[in-house]
Scaffold this active site. Structure first.
Site, PDB file in Angstrom:
ATOM      1  N   PHE A  28       0.867  -1.184   0.000  1.00 46.69           N
ATOM      2  CA  PHE A  28       0.000   0.000   0.000  1.00 46.69           C
ATOM      3  C   PHE A  28       0.897   1.225   0.000  1.00 46.69           C
ATOM      4  CE2 PHE A  28      -2.263   3.556   1.845  1.00 46.69           C
ATOM      5  CZ  PHE A  28      -3.453   3.534   1.143  1.00 46.69           C
TER       6      PHE A  28
ATOM      7  N   ASP B 209       9.315   2.686   1.448  1.00 51.54           N
ATOM      8  CA  ASP B 209       8.165   3.430   1.961  1.00 51.54           C
ATOM      9  C   ASP B 209       8.069   3.136   3.455  1.00 51.54           C
ATOM     10  OD1 ASP B 209       5.704   4.322   2.803  1.00 51.54           O
ATOM     11  OD2 ASP B 209       4.587   3.546   1.068  1.00 51.54           O
TER      12      ASP B 209
ATOM     13  N   LYS C 235       2.756   9.713   8.440  1.00 55.83           N
ATOM     14  CA  LYS C 235       2.124   9.220   9.683  1.00 55.83           C
ATOM     15  C   LYS C 235       2.700   9.777  10.988  1.00 55.83           C
ATOM     16  CE  LYS C 235      -0.702   5.688   7.828  1.00 55.83           C
ATOM     17  NZ  LYS C 235      -0.435   5.032   6.555  1.00 55.83           N
TER      18      LYS C 235
HETATM   19  C1  LIG Z   1      -0.673   5.328   5.107  1.00 58.06           C
HETATM   20  C2  LIG Z   1       0.345   4.934   4.120  1.00 58.06           C
HETATM   21  C3  LIG Z   1       0.548   5.662   2.936  1.00 58.06           C
HETATM   22  C4  LIG Z   1      -0.335   6.811   2.525  1.00 58.06           C
HETATM   23  O1  LIG Z   1      -0.200   7.885   3.385  1.00 58.06           O
HETATM   24  P1  LIG Z   1      -1.292   9.078   3.326  1.00 58.06           P
HETATM   25  O2  LIG Z   1      -0.773  10.066   4.326  1.00 58.06           O
HETATM   26  O3  LIG Z   1      -2.609   8.472   3.684  1.00 58.06           O
HETATM   27  O4  LIG Z   1      -1.292   9.606   1.959  1.00 58.06           O
HETATM   28  C5  LIG Z   1       1.571   5.273   2.108  1.00 58.06           C
HETATM   29  N1  LIG Z   1       2.353   4.228   2.401  1.00 58.06           N
HETATM   30  C6  LIG Z   1       2.193   3.515   3.522  1.00 58.06           C
HETATM   31  C7  LIG Z   1       3.119   2.382   3.822  1.00 58.06           C
HETATM   32  C8  LIG Z   1       1.180   3.825   4.419  1.00 58.06           C
HETATM   33  O5  LIG Z   1       0.994   3.099   5.524  1.00 58.06           O
END
Ligand SMILES: *Cc1c(COP(=O)(O)O)cnc(C)c1O
Length: 401
Positions: free
Chosen positions: A135, A219, A248
């Site tokens: 994701f 990521d 986050k």
């Molecule tokens: C939550 C998340 C995103 C997206 O972040 P947003 O601030 O909602 O755009 C991208 N990558 C990972 C691994 C995430 O957990």
């Protein structure tokens, strides 16, 4: 009489968000409009690292809002410079690292896609590898990196040149060749149900991407900023990527994202190739500085590791629990039946917030500041929720033939 649910249904895009109307928070507690308290063990999905209403957060927002909240990206600000230097130090980039500040995880990952494209432009390559289960966000670019039919199919066509492979070392070895411009991966797939990469994966990925001139982009939107007990999950593996993204927990509730580059990848962007109106604004930067400084000076990463171990051990003997995954305070609790949705709801009824990223996984991502009292209360409430759901599952002998 209209209810808040009526208002939400009439006025908000129909995208969810109807579990309760939350009006206030303090520490690891939140309250709804009827004064009901919940123990918050989801932390805004791995965001509220200092819990709710922490004095460090409140003071930083107030002070910087009164000093200088926003300037255009024609200008720098002390808070922005301090944050960039801090992130380079925490990530261990050395002198050559650079930082781009954005407002969310998806935006940080969009910048990472453009970084990969710039690298491809120099080398003539276009293919980006991503992992099944990943994701990376909901913008059209990051959605293209998120190989899940339910998310992607309504929005095709997506970005070309992206190839999803299984998150195994064999698939990696088969896929990385001279046509690959970048591999983008989460060290632990949070949304897939807190699924870590196999042992040795990142070391092998580093080796293969370096050999074939591809970028290794991690990521760490969910795993970074101390969530796993290290500042970055890659630091547990003894490797350095070419780039890493954060969001986050970095602002503990203030919207903020970052792309950090290492070595030669730091020279890919140039004036005019990328920017953001709000990205790197003094207000967001000052809050992140205060939050990260507090985590560092209070030694909260030790608490993240210790409380994580305590929680993993504590849930071990509870009904339906078959095991745990993850690291620090990003924990996936696996269940013996596909009842995570029911367990989440039973927890909610008892005043406990967790979520169910998969049919048989409960995720918790509480504040870095939790102590014995919160852990004990969680184990009692979660144990009760599990027992209630377990009681509704027929045992094999009771199942009618
Ligand atoms: C939550 C998340 C995103 C997206 O972040 P947003 O601030 O909602 O755009 C991208 N990558 C990972 C691994 C995430 O957990």
């Amino acid at each position: 009489m209209t209810t808040w649910q009526d208002d939400a249904s009439r006025d908000l895009m129909s995208l969810g968000g109807r579990l309760a109307l939350l009006t206030r928070g303090e520490g690891s507690s939140v309250w709804d409009d009827e004064g009901r308290r919940y123990l918050d063990f989801l932390g805004g999905i791995a965001v509220n690292g200092l819990g709710h209403g922490h004095p460090v957060f409140v003071e930083a927002v107030s002070r910087q809002a009164a000093t200088l909240a926003h300037v255009s990206n024609y200008f720098a600000s002390p808070a922005q410079l301090e944050l960039a230097a801090r992130l380079k130090r925490l990530a261990g980039t050395g002198e050559s690292g650079r930082v781009f500040l954005a407002n969310s995880g998806a935006e940080a990952n969009e910048a990472a896609i453009k970084l990969a494209r710039l690298h491809g432009g120099k080398t003539g390559k276009t293919s980006i590898l991503v992992l099944n289960g990943a994701f990376h966000g909901r913008t059209t670019g990051t959605l293209s990196l998120t190989p899940k039919a339910a998310y992607q199919d309504p929005f095709r066509p997506l970005l070309p040149g992206i190839r999803a492979i299984d998150p195994t070392i064999e698939a990696l070895e088969a896929a990385v060749d001279d046509t690959v411009v970048a591999l983008i991966a989460e060290p632990i797939q949070g949304e897939a149900g807190v699924v870590p990469l196999p042992d040795g994966y990142l070391a092998r990925a580093r080796e293969l991407t370096s050999r074939h001139g591809a970028l290794l982009i991690l990521d760490e939107v969910q795993t970074g900023s101390g969530r796993t007990g290290e500042w970055f999950a890659f630091q547990r593996e003894g490797i350095a990527p070419d780039a890493v993204t954060l969001a986050k927990s970095i602002g503990a509730g203030f919207p903020l994202g970052a792309l950090i580059t290492f070595g030669a990848a730091s020279d890919l962007f140039s004036p005019g190739t990328h920017n953001s109106t709000f990205g790197g604004n003094p207000l967001a930067s000052a809050v992140a500085n205060a939050v990260l400084d507090h985590i560092e000076t209070e030694g909260l990463l030790d608490n993240v590791a210790a409380r994580g171990a305590q929680l993993r051990e504590g849930v071990g003997g509870l009904p339906l629990v078959t095991g745990t995954r993850g690291a620090g305070l990003l924990i996936g609790i696996t269940l013996s039946a596909p009842v995570a949705g029911e367990v989440r709801a039973a927890a909610h009824e008892r005043g406990l917030i967790v979520n169910a990223p998969a049919d048989d996984v409960i995720r918790i991502a509480p504040a870095y500041t939790i102590g014995d009292a919160e852990v004990e209360e969680f184990l009692v409430l979660f144990g009760e929720a599990l027992a209630a759901v377990a009681a509704t599952i027929p045992t094999p002998t009771e199942t009618p033939a």
